[in-house]
Motif scaffolding. Structure first.
Motif, short mmCIF file in Angstrom:
data_model
loop_
_atom_site.label_atom_id
_atom_site.label_comp_id
_atom_site.label_asym_id
_atom_site.label_seq_id
_atom_site.Cartn_x
_atom_site.Cartn_y
_atom_site.Cartn_z
N VAL A 12 19.46 -24.20 -38.32
CA VAL A 12 19.37 -25.56 -37.76
C VAL A 12 19.27 -25.50 -36.24
CG1 VAL A 12 20.60 -27.75 -37.43
CG2 VAL A 12 20.57 -26.65 -39.69
N THR A 16 15.91 -26.69 -34.03
CA THR A 16 16.00 -27.96 -33.30
C THR A 16 16.25 -27.84 -31.80
OG1 THR A 16 18.38 -28.15 -33.79
CG2 THR A 16 16.83 -29.13 -35.36
N SER A 23 19.41 -31.18 -31.05
CA SER A 23 20.08 -30.18 -31.88
C SER A 23 21.51 -30.62 -32.19
CB SER A 23 20.11 -28.82 -31.16
OG SER A 23 20.77 -28.92 -29.91
N HIS A 26 21.67 -32.73 -35.36
CA HIS A 26 21.43 -31.92 -36.55
C HIS A 26 22.62 -31.02 -36.87
CE1 HIS A 26 17.32 -33.19 -35.73
NE2 HIS A 26 17.02 -32.83 -36.96
N LEU A 261 16.51 -40.18 -38.58
CA LEU A 261 17.75 -39.41 -38.55
C LEU A 261 18.90 -40.23 -37.97
CD1 LEU A 261 19.16 -36.65 -38.95
CD2 LEU A 261 18.47 -36.07 -36.61
#
Length: 277
Positions: A12, A16, A23, A26, A261
């Motif tokens: 991840v 990202t 990031s 996430h 998101l």
């Protein structure tokens, strides 16, 4: 934290960190879904696997880093705002990093901005970055101290406002990540993992420095090593993908993704899901 959880978080991070999608957001979702968001090692791990991501930039663009002293001077100009503001507002920034709500809201807000960036800066065609450009980009990067903003997005947009084209702005954002993330990750390593204060290092307190390494377990080191290796490999792939995608298609798809998101995070919070970090 298990090895598989460490690998997932590292993937991840690598995917990202250099994309304009945040990031932080996430990592929050990934750690919460795996039920490890409250473990002390999780926050330390999330920060320090950035070393692997940093190394990917140096390896991919090694010729640029051997190019000239002027290259480093511009990076220093761009890094100064983050160094000063980050030092002065460290406690405020740490407090915001614990807010998932702020992260979610900024994901949505940043996503809306990305929907229009290509149109706003269609005239940006310059590929040479001046010292003034570098300093302005550095101030834009500071906006990313608010979680959910995305360091990559903020610094790239900063470059676009200076007439720099998308490819050159994105690459400079990668280069600027090296001193910025190295300083942030190094500081967190000393403070959170080694339990040292900067004064201990400045005064070279050998007793405290030696004792601090007893805090690190063999399992911590193993997970950090695995995480950095995975983040390094994945970040190299992500950077290449991003440059090609950005050159051809621009920012709009990243904008839609960020909005989705952010809304998902807000929905999870509304349902009472524990996303604390």
């Amino acid at each position: 934290m298990s090895e598989w959880q460490a690998i997932i978080l590292a993937i991840v991070e690598g995917l990202t960190e250099f994309l304009p999608v945040s990031s932080t957001g996430h990592m929050i979702i990934a750690s919460a879904l795996m039920g490890i968001n409250e473990l002390p090692i999780t926050k330390i791990f999330a920060v320090n696997i950035q070393f692997g991501a940093i190394l990917s930039v140096v390896v991919l663009y090694w010729k640029r880093f051997l190019n000239s002293f002027e290259f480093y001077q511009k990076l220093i100009f761009a890094f100064i705002p983050a160094a000063v503001i980050g030092f002065l507002l460290n406690d405020v920034i740490d407090a915001m990093l614990g807010s998932v709500f702020i992260t979610a809201v900024m994901l949505v807000a940043g996503g809306v901005v990305l929907l229009f960036v290509d149109k706003w800066f269609a005239h940006a065609q310059e590929n040479k970055i001046t010292y003034k450009n570098a300093l302005v980009i550095g101030f834009f990067q500071c906006i990313a101290m608010i979680p959910g903003v995305s360091r990559s997005a903020a610094s790239i947009i900063g470059g676009l406002t200076q007439g720099i084209n998308r490819k050159a702005a994105a690459e400079f954002s990668f280069f600027l990540a090296v001193p910025t993330m190295l300083a942030a990750a190094g500081y967190k390593l000393v403070k959170d993992l080694l339990k040292l204060e900067i004064s201990d290092i400045v005064t070279f307190d050998l007793v405290k420095i030696r004792n601090s390494f007893d805090v690190i377990t063999a399992d911590d080191l193993r997970l950090l090593l695995i995480g950095n290796v995975v983040a390094f490999i994945v970040a190299m792939i992500a950077i290449r993908f991003f440059i090609n995608f950005l050159t051809k298609y621009g920012f709009k798809m990243f904008g839609y993704y960020r909005i989705a998101l952010g809304i998902a995070l807000l929905a999870l919070l509304a349902m009472g899901v524990d996303l604390r970090v």
